[in-house]
Design a protein around this motif. Sequence first.
Motif, PDB file in Angstrom:
ATOM      1  N   TRP A  36       3.968 -58.535 -17.730  1.00  0.00           N
ATOM      2  CA  TRP A  36       5.159 -58.521 -18.594  1.00  0.00           C
ATOM      3  C   TRP A  36       4.778 -58.334 -20.054  1.00  0.00           C
ATOM      4  N   VAL A  37       3.716 -59.024 -20.479  1.00  0.00           N
ATOM      5  CA  VAL A  37       3.257 -58.857 -21.866  1.00  0.00           C
ATOM      6  C   VAL A  37       2.865 -57.394 -22.094  1.00  0.00           C
ATOM      7  N   PHE A  38       2.175 -56.803 -21.125  1.00  0.00           N
ATOM      8  CA  PHE A  38       1.769 -55.394 -21.267  1.00  0.00           C
ATOM      9  C   PHE A  38       2.987 -54.464 -21.314  1.00  0.00           C
ATOM     10  N   TYR A  39       3.979 -54.743 -20.485  1.00  0.00           N
ATOM     11  CA  TYR A  39       5.197 -53.910 -20.511  1.00  0.00           C
ATOM     12  C   TYR A  39       5.875 -54.009 -21.884  1.00  0.00           C
ATOM     13  N   GLU A  40       5.903 -55.226 -22.421  1.00  0.00           N
ATOM     14  CA  GLU A  40       6.552 -55.382 -23.725  1.00  0.00           C
ATOM     15  C   GLU A  40       5.753 -54.674 -24.810  1.00  0.00           C
ATOM     16  N   ILE A  41       4.425 -54.755 -24.727  1.00  0.00           N
ATOM     17  CA  ILE A  41       3.586 -54.002 -25.672  1.00  0.00           C
ATOM     18  C   ILE A  41       3.929 -52.519 -25.578  1.00  0.00           C
ATOM     19  N   ALA A  42       4.067 -52.015 -24.343  1.00  0.00           N
ATOM     20  CA  ALA A  42       4.396 -50.595 -24.147  1.00  0.00           C
ATOM     21  C   ALA A  42       5.735 -50.256 -24.794  1.00  0.00           C
ATOM     22  N   ASP A  43       6.743 -51.105 -24.572  1.00  0.00           N
ATOM     23  CA  ASP A  43       8.062 -50.874 -25.183  1.00  0.00           C
ATOM     24  C   ASP A  43       7.964 -50.860 -26.698  1.00  0.00           C
ATOM     25  N   LEU A  44       7.259 -51.852 -27.241  1.00  0.00           N
ATOM     26  CA  LEU A  44       7.149 -51.963 -28.695  1.00  0.00           C
ATOM     27  C   LEU A  44       6.414 -50.751 -29.276  1.00  0.00           C
ATOM     28  N   LEU A  45       5.346 -50.327 -28.598  1.00  0.00           N
ATOM     29  CA  LEU A  45       4.606 -49.154 -29.067  1.00  0.00           C
ATOM     30  C   LEU A  45       5.482 -47.906 -29.016  1.00  0.00           C
ATOM     31  N   GLU A  96       5.957 -45.713 -32.357  1.00  0.00           N
ATOM     32  CA  GLU A  96       5.277 -44.446 -32.640  1.00  0.00           C
ATOM     33  C   GLU A  96       5.502 -43.399 -31.556  1.00  0.00           C
ATOM     34  N   ASP A  97       5.096 -42.189 -31.866  1.00  0.00           N
ATOM     35  CA  ASP A  97       5.331 -41.078 -30.955  1.00  0.00           C
ATOM     36  C   ASP A  97       4.283 -40.955 -29.858  1.00  0.00           C
ATOM     37  N   ASN A  98       3.064 -41.412 -30.135  1.00  0.00           N
ATOM     38  CA  ASN A  98       1.980 -41.229 -29.177  1.00  0.00           C
ATOM     39  C   ASN A  98       2.333 -41.821 -27.806  1.00  0.00           C
ATOM     40  N   PRO A  99       2.525 -40.948 -26.802  1.00  0.00           N
ATOM     41  CA  PRO A  99       2.977 -41.469 -25.511  1.00  0.00           C
ATOM     42  C   PRO A  99       1.847 -42.060 -24.663  1.00  0.00           C
ATOM     43  N   PHE A 100       0.588 -41.842 -25.061  1.00  0.00           N
ATOM     44  CA  PHE A 100      -0.526 -42.209 -24.171  1.00  0.00           C
ATOM     45  C   PHE A 100      -0.751 -43.702 -24.112  1.00  0.00           C
ATOM     46  N   LYS A 101      -0.709 -44.348 -25.287  1.00  0.00           N
ATOM     47  CA  LYS A 101      -0.980 -45.788 -25.311  1.00  0.00           C
ATOM     48  C   LYS A 101       0.036 -46.574 -24.477  1.00  0.00           C
ATOM     49  N   PRO A 102       1.372 -46.356 -24.716  1.00  0.00           N
ATOM     50  CA  PRO A 102       2.325 -47.098 -23.893  1.00  0.00           C
ATOM     51  C   PRO A 102       2.124 -46.832 -22.402  1.00  0.00           C
ATOM     52  N   ARG A 103       1.846 -45.575 -22.077  1.00  0.00           N
ATOM     53  CA  ARG A 103       1.648 -45.229 -20.676  1.00  0.00           C
ATOM     54  C   ARG A 103       0.478 -46.031 -20.094  1.00  0.00           C
ATOM     55  N   ALA A 104      -0.614 -46.144 -20.876  1.00  0.00           N
ATOM     56  CA  ALA A 104      -1.797 -46.871 -20.397  1.00  0.00           C
ATOM     57  C   ALA A 104      -1.459 -48.345 -20.148  1.00  0.00           C
ATOM     58  N   TYR A 105      -0.656 -48.942 -21.078  1.00  0.00           N
ATOM     59  CA  TYR A 105      -0.289 -50.361 -20.899  1.00  0.00           C
ATOM     60  C   TYR A 105       0.605 -50.543 -19.670  1.00  0.00           C
ATOM     61  N   ARG A 106       1.539 -49.621 -19.474  1.00  0.00           N
ATOM     62  CA  ARG A 106       2.436 -49.747 -18.317  1.00  0.00           C
ATOM     63  C   ARG A 106       1.678 -49.599 -17.021  1.00  0.00           C
ATOM     64  N   LYS A 107       0.766 -48.620 -17.006  1.00  0.00           N
ATOM     65  CA  LYS A 107      -0.011 -48.360 -15.788  1.00  0.00           C
ATOM     66  C   LYS A 107      -0.875 -49.580 -15.452  1.00  0.00           C
TER      67      LYS A 107
END
Length: 573
Positions: free
Chosen positions: A8-17, A21-32
């Motif tokens: 859940w913390v990682f999902y929230e980090i992904a949402d916040l990122l 910002e525009d960079n889609p890679f970081k949020p994707r990595a946290y969600r995965k």
Amino acid sequence: MHNVEIAWVFYEIADLLEIKEDNPFKPRAYRKAGRTIAKWDQPLSALKEDEIRAIPGVGAALAAKITELLKTGKCEYHQKLREEVPLGLLEVLAIPGLGAKTARTLYRKLGITTIDELEAAAKARKIRTLPGMGNKTEFAILHGIDMLRTGSGAAPVGVATAVGRNLAEFLAALPEVTQVSLAGSTRRMKEMIGDIDLVVASEKPVEVTGLFVKHPSVKEVSAHGENQVKAITWLGIQVDLLVVGPQEYWAALHHFTGSKEHNQRLQELAGERGLKIYEYGVFPEGQDESLPVNSEEDLYLALGLPYIPPELREDEGEIEAALEGTLPDLVSVEDIRGDLHLHSKWSDGVATIEEIVAAARQRGYEYIAITDHSKSLAIAGGLKEERLMEQHRYIDELNRGLEDFRVLRGIEVDILSDGRLDYGDELLSGMDVVIASIHSGFRQSREEMTKRMLSALKNPHVNILAHPTGRMLGRRDAYEVDLEKVFEAAAKYDKVLEINASPDRLDLNAENVRRAAKDYGLKIAVNTDAHHISKLEDMYFGIGTARRGWLEKKDVINTFTLEELGRIFGKRG
Ligand SMILES: [Zn+2]
Ligand SMILES: [Zn+2]
């Protein structure tokens, strides 16, 4: 800390990122990584840091954050992000269908940081001007805010299904859970849902209910037993969770799917056969061991009945039909070959025709009809005659480049207040599909409205009557109209009626669909009326309504081949 709490913390980090910002890679990595962690079968708290690092998709940076979370219960990076991004935006994300990307656009372009600001912007019609959004998005946002505010409980099936699926997905990811399903009226596809029922099979009910109450969507817990939870989500919808042992799962799922009336009838049938049905099994009278029930089919079989699909379980003739062997072979989403009511950028849709074609092909469709609005509907970008002809030339050209797929040239022509159509016969005669519908003058008398619809149905060029009663679920009642006369006229002039699959409409409703098809022999088109390619998925809700209306494949014209469709419309295929 349970693995899923780290996730859940990682999902929230992904949402916040994603908001930041525009960079889609970081949020994707946290969600995965979050998804992998939630399903990991060992508790991460029992692993060493190098073992955590070896989990696929985790790596050194994320492993350090996990260790920090396990040690301190917090993660500095997460906390910092929470300070940088207005937290009101996370609440904005609770609105169904509103993702982080949309939240970022709202924040960037309109400076929106709270639900209040979002509501004000939607009311000032500012949302529809943003890229990738339209007036439908704006309505959906206002509707979602309404629900957040009132917490009134009953939600349209579209919202309840989205919330329910999200929770079911989280439960399914827990290693403690072997099976999970939506039950209750959501599974039966009723149009308004009082509370969402979830049934879970697990040997560890205490762990499962303990995690469920901590889920980020849960706002308030009203009851928390060993194997049961009643909670309210941020959207104000009540959720009931029941956790049972794996042997009891199917009987429990059946019981909590309902309806009460259906189950009552089954009890009576069981009694005649010396059986008793409980939510934990089917028992021969006087015995305390259940017959083996490894599916819902088994349960019906024990009563001498064929399987009855959830959408029919209302005690509205399905038990008699099952006893006589005349249950309908219900239409399903897989039977659908195309969508006959779609809006493109040419009027008030947000996608190009090419984008719609690509999305339709991805769903396995063989054809679609582009049916933009007609000229009188200026607020929805209705097309003047020349623009419509231009669009049709464009579609002809596009079709030349398409293999095994066909775009039908259509129009959603307005039925004007006096019953005339918005274009002349000559123009309409050149269309592959003509949909007629009402978007104005809703307050006419019953006589006027009925006359208005009948005169449209008499027009030889009209093929389909769209959203025939005009109701908007929970927002606008059906217009005053004599539906019997409409059905009679549709039968007389060979017209097709629509189930508008948008979960805000579901019009015709199931009851009327059943009468139209069974009493009048009418054919039905199940159309999404999508203004955005993501809404092609609404077919699921339209088919749910068709199934509740007992429709079979032969009743639904967009299960037909292009050739068969051509015959229905009286045109070459
Ligand atoms: Zn319409
Ligand atoms: Zn439409």
